[in-house]
Each structure stands twice: as structure tokens, then as C-alpha cells.
Design a protein around this motif. Structure first.
Motif, mmCIF file in Angstrom:
data_model
loop_
_atom_site.group_PDB
_atom_site.id
_atom_site.type_symbol
_atom_site.label_atom_id
_atom_site.label_comp_id
_atom_site.label_asym_id
_atom_site.label_seq_id
_atom_site.Cartn_x
_atom_site.Cartn_y
_atom_site.Cartn_z
ATOM 1 N N GLU A 169 153.531 66.060 135.159
ATOM 2 C CA GLU A 169 152.174 65.547 135.317
ATOM 3 C C GLU A 169 151.304 65.953 134.133
ATOM 4 O O GLU A 169 150.517 65.148 133.631
ATOM 5 C CB GLU A 169 151.566 66.058 136.622
ATOM 6 C CG GLU A 169 150.232 65.400 136.949
ATOM 7 C CD GLU A 169 149.766 65.744 138.343
ATOM 8 O OE1 GLU A 169 149.473 66.932 138.590
ATOM 9 O OE2 GLU A 169 149.697 64.833 139.171
ATOM 10 N N LYS A 170 151.445 67.193 133.666
ATOM 11 C CA LYS A 170 150.702 67.638 132.483
ATOM 12 C C LYS A 170 151.087 66.790 131.269
ATOM 13 O O LYS A 170 150.227 66.377 130.496
ATOM 14 C CB LYS A 170 150.986 69.109 132.192
ATOM 15 C CG LYS A 170 150.341 70.066 133.152
ATOM 16 C CD LYS A 170 150.734 71.499 132.807
ATOM 17 C CE LYS A 170 150.268 72.479 133.852
ATOM 18 N NZ LYS A 170 150.713 73.858 133.569
ATOM 19 N N LYS A 194 149.620 63.298 131.686
ATOM 20 C CA LYS A 194 148.170 63.318 131.476
ATOM 21 C C LYS A 194 147.855 63.340 129.985
ATOM 22 O O LYS A 194 146.996 62.593 129.504
ATOM 23 C CB LYS A 194 147.554 64.533 132.169
ATOM 24 C CG LYS A 194 146.059 64.635 131.996
ATOM 25 C CD LYS A 194 145.525 65.883 132.670
ATOM 26 C CE LYS A 194 144.032 66.030 132.407
ATOM 27 N NZ LYS A 194 143.494 67.274 132.915
ATOM 28 N N THR A 236 148.775 59.986 128.439
ATOM 29 C CA THR A 236 147.807 58.961 128.832
ATOM 30 C C THR A 236 146.563 59.047 127.947
ATOM 31 O O THR A 236 146.060 58.024 127.465
ATOM 32 C CB THR A 236 147.423 59.141 130.322
ATOM 33 O OG1 THR A 236 148.592 58.970 131.109
ATOM 34 C CG2 THR A 236 146.374 58.145 130.757
ATOM 35 N N GLU A 237 146.084 60.256 127.728
ATOM 36 C CA GLU A 237 144.912 60.444 126.874
ATOM 37 C C GLU A 237 145.213 60.044 125.438
ATOM 38 O O GLU A 237 144.408 59.365 124.784
ATOM 39 C CB GLU A 237 144.474 61.910 126.936
ATOM 40 C CG GLU A 237 143.229 62.209 126.144
ATOM 41 C CD GLU A 237 142.821 63.682 126.220
ATOM 42 O OE1 GLU A 237 141.958 64.081 125.421
ATOM 43 O OE2 GLU A 237 143.365 64.411 127.057
#
Length: 130
Positions: free
Chosen positions: A71-72, A75, A78-79
Motif C-alpha cells: 500500500e505504501k 501510494k 500513485t503520487e
């Protein structure tokens, strides 16, 4: 908070009782299904279930850590993808909006209260002396 692995005092007590019962008679049969063989089978079943439970908890904890890590990573990616679209097409482009960004020209810039001189504290009404 992760679940804690289980220990069984009942299992420990049952093992001790089984040893004592074996000392009475190796094939103890007290009638109505109360046999040493059935007792040892119940002990083995409980130990297997307890071991399976604790092993599964370990696997779940490992999977939970893997999910947190992925998930990290996701994330961050995605950024970075949005920033990449912004760098490639510009932060005022339709492509940037399509990727989930907000146009730079449409983002309202607010000044801090300290810069504008507006105080967020209100004066308390003065008490009157009677």
C-alpha cells in the motif's frame, strides 16, 4: 493491535492428567466412552487446532505486513504518476485533470490569517463590576 498467539493451560493440564491416567492402566476404560484412547485423541485434536490457529496468525501477520508495504508503494507510485502527468502535460492541462489533479489556475490560493491581519481570537466581553 494484532491478535496474540494462544497457549492452553487446559492442554497442559490434560497432558499431565493423561500421563497420570496411563500410570493407572495403559488401556484405561471407565465406561460410557471415557477411555484413555478417546482422551488422548481429544488432546491431540486440541493441540492440532491450537497449532493451526497460531500458525495461521503468523501467516496473517506476515500478509498484513505485505499489504501495508504494498500500500505504501502504491501510494507513492500513485503520487508519482500524477506528478509525471503534471510534468509531461503541465498542471493546467486537461490530461492532468483526467489523471485526478486539479488545474493550477483553478486552485484557490488563500492567504494565511497572519498575513491578512485577521485575528481568529475574539475579545471576551468585559465584566461589569456591580
Amino acid at each position: 493491535m494484532p491478535r496474540q498467539k494462544l497457549n492452553s493451560e487446559i492442554l497442559n493440564k490434560a497432558n499431565q492428567r493423561a500421563v497420570s491416567l496411563q500410570a493407572i492402566h495403559a488401556q484405561l476404560d471407565l465406561g460410557r466412552g471415557l477411555t484413555l484412547e478417546a482422551y488422548l485423541a481429544a488432546i491431540a485434536t486440541h493441540k492440532t487446532n491450537l497449532d493451526d490457529y497460531n500458525r495461521t496468525l503468523s501467516a496473517i501477520e506476515q500478509l498484513a505486513r505485505a499489504v501495508e508495504e504494498s500500500e505504501k508503494t502504491l501510494k507513492d507510485l500513485t503520487e508519482r504518476m500524477l506528478l509525471g502527468v503534471g510534468a509531461h502535460y503541465g498542471k493546467d492541462s486537461e490530461e492532468y485533470v483526467m489523471a485526478g489533479g486539479a488545474r493550477k489556475s483553478e486552485v484557490a490560493h488563500t492567504m494565511s490569517k497572519a498575513r491578512t491581519g485577521i485575528s481568529s481570537k475574539k475579545k471576551a466581553p468585559e465584566a461589569t463590576v456591580v
